[in-house]
Scaffold this motif. Sequence first.
Motif, PDB file in Angstrom:
ATOM      1  N   ASN A   1       0.827  -1.204   0.000  1.00 47.91           N
ATOM      2  CA  ASN A   1       0.000   0.000   0.000  1.00 47.91           C
ATOM      3  C   ASN A   1       0.865   1.258   0.000  1.00 47.91           C
ATOM      4  N   PRO A   2       1.119   1.845  -1.148  1.00 52.45           N
ATOM      5  CA  PRO A   2       1.833   3.134  -1.152  1.00 52.45           C
ATOM      6  C   PRO A   2       1.063   4.234  -0.416  1.00 52.45           C
ATOM      7  N   HIS A   3      -0.219   3.999  -0.134  1.00 52.85           N
ATOM      8  CA  HIS A   3      -0.968   5.019   0.617  1.00 52.85           C
ATOM      9  C   HIS A   3      -0.629   4.986   2.102  1.00 52.85           C
ATOM     10  N   LYS A   4       0.143   4.019   2.540  1.00 54.25           N
ATOM     11  CA  LYS A   4       0.538   4.012   3.940  1.00 54.25           C
ATOM     12  C   LYS A   4       1.830   4.830   4.083  1.00 54.25           C
ATOM     13  N   MET A   5       2.944   4.156   4.257  1.00 55.45           N
ATOM     14  CA  MET A   5       4.186   4.857   4.593  1.00 55.45           C
ATOM     15  C   MET A   5       4.585   5.920   3.561  1.00 55.45           C
ATOM     16  N   ALA A   6       4.371   5.630   2.285  1.00 56.63           N
ATOM     17  CA  ALA A   6       4.904   6.497   1.226  1.00 56.63           C
ATOM     18  C   ALA A   6       4.050   7.733   0.945  1.00 56.63           C
ATOM     19  N   GLY A   7       2.866   7.825   1.534  1.00 54.64           N
ATOM     20  CA  GLY A   7       2.109   9.071   1.449  1.00 54.64           C
ATOM     21  C   GLY A   7       1.318   9.296   0.172  1.00 54.64           C
ATOM     22  N   ALA A   8       1.079   8.251  -0.607  1.00 53.80           N
ATOM     23  CA  ALA A   8       0.109   8.410  -1.699  1.00 53.80           C
ATOM     24  C   ALA A   8      -1.256   8.644  -1.066  1.00 53.80           C
ATOM     25  N   PRO A   9      -2.090   9.504  -1.668  1.00 54.88           N
ATOM     26  CA  PRO A   9      -3.424   9.684  -1.082  1.00 54.88           C
ATOM     27  C   PRO A   9      -4.182   8.352  -1.074  1.00 54.88           C
ATOM     28  N   LEU A  10      -4.981   8.169  -0.062  1.00 50.62           N
ATOM     29  CA  LEU A  10      -5.835   6.971   0.029  1.00 50.62           C
ATOM     30  C   LEU A  10      -6.733   6.883  -1.185  1.00 50.62           C
ATOM     31  N   GLN A  11      -7.055   5.864  -1.841  1.00 50.39           N
ATOM     32  CA  GLN A  11      -6.537   4.541  -1.750  1.00 50.39           C
ATOM     33  C   GLN A  11      -5.507   4.316  -2.820  1.00 50.39           C
ATOM     34  N   CYS A  12      -4.409   3.635  -2.449  1.00 47.31           N
ATOM     35  CA  CYS A  12      -3.401   3.280  -3.444  1.00 47.31           C
ATOM     36  C   CYS A  12      -2.750   1.986  -2.980  1.00 47.31           C
ATOM     37  N   SER A  13      -3.241   0.895  -3.502  1.00 48.49           N
ATOM     38  CA  SER A  13      -2.775  -0.423  -3.095  1.00 48.49           C
ATOM     39  C   SER A  13      -2.425  -1.239  -4.328  1.00 48.49           C
ATOM     40  N   VAL A  14      -1.300  -1.911  -4.275  1.00 46.25           N
ATOM     41  CA  VAL A  14      -0.841  -2.700  -5.421  1.00 46.25           C
ATOM     42  C   VAL A  14      -0.816  -4.166  -5.044  1.00 46.25           C
ATOM     43  N   PHE A  15      -1.297  -4.998  -5.936  1.00 45.13           N
ATOM     44  CA  PHE A  15      -1.135  -6.437  -5.793  1.00 45.13           C
ATOM     45  C   PHE A  15      -0.286  -6.917  -6.963  1.00 45.13           C
ATOM     46  N   VAL A  16       0.797  -7.638  -6.668  1.00 45.26           N
ATOM     47  CA  VAL A  16       1.600  -8.207  -7.751  1.00 45.26           C
ATOM     48  C   VAL A  16       1.724  -9.717  -7.581  1.00 45.26           C
ATOM     49  N   VAL A  17       1.878 -10.372  -8.706  1.00 43.82           N
ATOM     50  CA  VAL A  17       1.892 -11.835  -8.705  1.00 43.82           C
ATOM     51  C   VAL A  17       2.976 -12.304  -9.659  1.00 43.82           C
ATOM     52  N   ARG A  18       3.670 -13.371  -9.272  1.00 45.30           N
ATOM     53  CA  ARG A  18       4.806 -13.845 -10.066  1.00 45.30           C
ATOM     54  C   ARG A  18       4.373 -14.412 -11.416  1.00 45.30           C
ATOM     55  N   GLU A  19       3.300 -15.192 -11.410  1.00 41.10           N
ATOM     56  CA  GLU A  19       2.941 -15.928 -12.629  1.00 41.10           C
ATOM     57  C   GLU A  19       2.106 -15.063 -13.547  1.00 41.10           C
ATOM     58  N   ARG A  20       2.678 -14.723 -14.678  1.00 47.92           N
ATOM     59  CA  ARG A  20       1.981 -13.902 -15.657  1.00 47.92           C
ATOM     60  C   ARG A  20       0.791 -14.668 -16.228  1.00 47.92           C
ATOM     61  N   GLY A  21      -0.315 -13.975 -16.383  1.00 50.55           N
ATOM     62  CA  GLY A  21      -1.495 -14.630 -16.953  1.00 50.55           C
ATOM     63  C   GLY A  21      -2.477 -15.114 -15.900  1.00 50.55           C
ATOM     64  N   LEU A  22      -1.954 -15.333 -14.690  1.00 49.52           N
ATOM     65  CA  LEU A  22      -2.809 -15.904 -13.646  1.00 49.52           C
ATOM     66  C   LEU A  22      -3.895 -14.932 -13.192  1.00 49.52           C
ATOM     67  N   LEU A  23      -3.535 -13.661 -13.137  1.00 48.01           N
ATOM     68  CA  LEU A  23      -4.495 -12.647 -12.706  1.00 48.01           C
ATOM     69  C   LEU A  23      -5.684 -12.630 -13.675  1.00 48.01           C
ATOM     70  N   HIS A  24      -5.387 -12.765 -14.950  1.00 46.27           N
ATOM     71  CA  HIS A  24      -6.461 -12.787 -15.931  1.00 46.27           C
ATOM     72  C   HIS A  24      -7.251 -14.086 -15.858  1.00 46.27           C
ATOM     73  N   SER A  25      -6.536 -15.208 -15.854  1.00 49.20           N
ATOM     74  CA  SER A  25      -7.278 -16.471 -15.883  1.00 49.20           C
ATOM     75  C   SER A  25      -8.087 -16.654 -14.608  1.00 49.20           C
ATOM     76  N   SER A  26      -7.594 -16.125 -13.506  1.00 45.79           N
ATOM     77  CA  SER A  26      -8.344 -16.366 -12.270  1.00 45.79           C
ATOM     78  C   SER A  26      -9.489 -15.382 -12.081  1.00 45.79           C
ATOM     79  N   ASN A  27      -9.496 -14.275 -12.800  1.00 46.21           N
ATOM     80  CA  ASN A  27     -10.550 -13.278 -12.552  1.00 46.21           C
ATOM     81  C   ASN A  27     -11.453 -12.959 -13.733  1.00 46.21           C
ATOM     82  N   ALA A  28     -11.055 -13.328 -14.928  1.00 51.17           N
ATOM     83  CA  ALA A  28     -11.807 -12.879 -16.108  1.00 51.17           C
ATOM     84  C   ALA A  28     -13.236 -13.426 -16.132  1.00 51.17           C
TER      85      ALA A  28
END
Lengths: 481, 481
Positions: A284-311
Amino acid sequence: MEPNGHTFLEKVLTIVREEQDESRPLIEFKHPKQLEEILDLDVTEGVDDKKLEACVRQVLQHSVKTDRVTFRNQLYGGTDPYGLSGAWLAEAFNTSQYTFEVAPAFTLIELKMIQHILQLFGIPEGDGIFSPGGSMSMFYGIVAARHRAFPEVKAKGMRGLPELVLFTSEDSHYSIKKAAHWLGFGTESIKVVKTNQCGQLIVPELDIAIQREKDAGRCPLFVNATAGTTVLGAIDDLVAVSDVCKKHNVWMHVDACWGGSLILSQKYRNKLNGIERADSISWNPHKMAGAPLQCSVFVVRERGLLHSSNAAAAQYLFHQDKFYDVSYDTGDKSVQCGRKIDAFKLWMMWKARGDSGLSSLCDHTMDIARFCLHTVENKPGFRLVCDNLQCPNVCFWYIPKFMRGRKEDEKWWEVMHKITPKIKELLTLSSRLMVAYSPVRQYKNFFRLAFTFHPIVQEKDVLAMLQAIEECGEQVTLDML
Amino acid sequence: MEPNGHTFLEKVLTIVREEQDESRPLIEFKHPKQLEEILDLDVTEGVDDKKLEACVRQVLQHSVKTDRVTFRNQLYGGTDPYGLSGAWLAEAFNTSQYTFEVAPAFTLIELKMIQHILQLFGIPEGDGIFSPGGSMSMFYGIVAARHRAFPEVKAKGMRGLPELVLFTSEDSHYSIKKAAHWLGFGTESIKVVKTNQCGQLIVPELDIAIQREKDAGRCPLFVNATAGTTVLGAIDDLVAVSDVCKKHNVWMHVDACWGGSLILSQKYRNKLNGIERADSISWNPHKMAGAPLQCSVFVVRERGLLHSSNAAAAQYLFHQDKFYDVSYDTGDKSVQCGRKIDAFKLWMMWKARGDSGLSSLCDHTMDIARFCLHTVENKPGFRLVCDNLQCPNVCFWYIPKFMRGRKEDEKWWEVMHKITPKIKELLTLSSRLMVAYSPVRQYKNFFRLAFTFHPIVQEKDVLAMLQAIEECGEQVTLDML
């Protein structure tokens, strides 16, 4: 004539400057019922701009000034003014992030930021998405892990699956409980692993816990390691956790919502060693780094998984017969449909400061936390919960003079448990400091001073905070508790 | 000296005014790879304010001007300027909505708005929460239904439960699929009920479908009725749906994300008759009503259920030993932890305009949609998909001259299916209009012009949109397809 609001918009900056002026108190605390009496919130009848401004100013007057150095109540605080500029522009350009056609530049910005963040975390081939907060990012991690192991879950649900088990430390964030409930695991599927005194997961215990579940015929699915626990700021030994996860073939998620910002610092990023081995990370860059709320990043190692699991491939939105390369229609990776362009404000901060500017801000934040830790360590009446600075969290008790030198038995600690909230109350009511307190495990209520990039805190500010705690602490008497 | 960004913030309004100036095109379309070449997005090195401004302006230049009357690509568009003022203030006061102490006035505003909305929807004793978008609001509904029927799900998960079934219409929004997946039901648990030609769920079919599932030993849990389908804007017969739900004791949710704004109109709210019988409702004021993205409300009839179904009672946040009435710490009703103060911008719009101001905006929106419908109905080459105006959606084909008077067989329709996207491409590339298109059921690709409160559309604007479609339509030749 109907009010049109455009002239009101021009006043916003002035209102902000005046209502956030340093002469205004951090907080003018009123109890809920009192505040209900004061504020004019009814919306049934419209009001003219002048009256609206008065009502708005009243609301802001009774709002907490989170941009002050004395706002240490949460793991966020003031915003990076470049980030705030980005947030204002994003609001004015009111854009939803799902297809390239409607958000061309913002789509490329999200992709660029994810790429840059993946590089920093050491998983350059991965994928990612911005989500509405750290809890949702945790959900993404569990959903990805479940889908990789059991892709049939998307159609068939949880009923046909083996008994899945999630592992987390006793100091980890409660969002895993909400995830276990919502996602259909049930909170009993969470196995809580003990931590050491400073809040780090005890890795051999994790190993044993996973083996125990396997032996019982259950299916270990997901380990949630934490890089920066909410209260103590503990960072789990990510290398060791990774070894255990690999041994048992279990998904390794790192909840780096708080501590992930250390990746920005050349000096401190080694605290996150092993994060490059994770299957997924939330930050969450909105915590320590001071981005305005909300700014949260989710990253995943396996490319394609985010699409196949959510599409879900909605025909009206993610058409395949468009006239441009629809692989840039990234929205079907998201569980949301409409989605704010949160990447843009982070991009503005980063573009202005560069890697080195953010690194300096992070270093200063850790330096000031270390100054606070050393001051607390040496100051009469103050006692550290943990003297190991992991994230910029400094946790301690203030022991009023009348409590010192007595036997620290259970009864004594019960009194301390009540003293901390009482000091906090006095600090809040006098508007001197808003500081977090909490119990953790066997530790009775203690204070947490956590530091963020913005506003920049100076040593004199830290001394003033500690002095405020001491002075309010000395006002406490047994009768008050 | 380090850049501090405060002076940049002062420029934002000017940048917005200049980059949104009417002389700027709605869209300067570039293909993704072209745009990647143009934009300077790298963040590795910091830049000074002047350079930053240039980069930002370039991004905005290549962004869609969603505030134009010619932006009809989605179910949102321009923002209410009072709402935008609220959004800017909310960003500047960077506040998370979980506890009263950190968000005293904003907490009362959320409560007030929910109360007012509950009154409007006719379930004054209910409860509610603002969520990050309509999909999440749908999730809340399913979670609430599941928890009421099987409170043990929170601890035990989905494995021990009977086979639960969700019902929705074939024209409903795809978020129910994402919910069924994430929440562990699986998409096969969704039974899709047929609609009539105009997109309304056929209620006797729902009755039969529920009975069929019961007879098969499954457990009907949740009916998703829609008040304003995404494409056709159909509103299900909510009274009849409610009768069927009551008969079978199934939770009735109304996805009013789009059509819920009709509740604001004294004249049109009767289109939502029966919504007061729902167990839960989702409504996105960020769609038709022009609140800046994101502004989504979830309301539920049964008070206390939102808390019991979502609470995790985190000790560090929702302490019970605070010095004020902690029943105002409303955040544990949420699945999120940190949460934006989205209610505030809606409150500002509503406070400025009052019930009657919003009612007028809604009436004008419906009037202009009706004008569009009648014009399309009578204009050569245009053909309505449905002549029944439910929400302000007008759906139609444009049939170029070379296609008219020919036999409308399957092959003819296959050509029409390609013509619509082609016209859209020409409209986009010439920056004349951004309009949605979609197939629905047996209907091949057609246009959807949907109208929103902001910016206010005039009859002449509608005529210009239709003329643009006609002119681009007449540029299409068979070779292009």
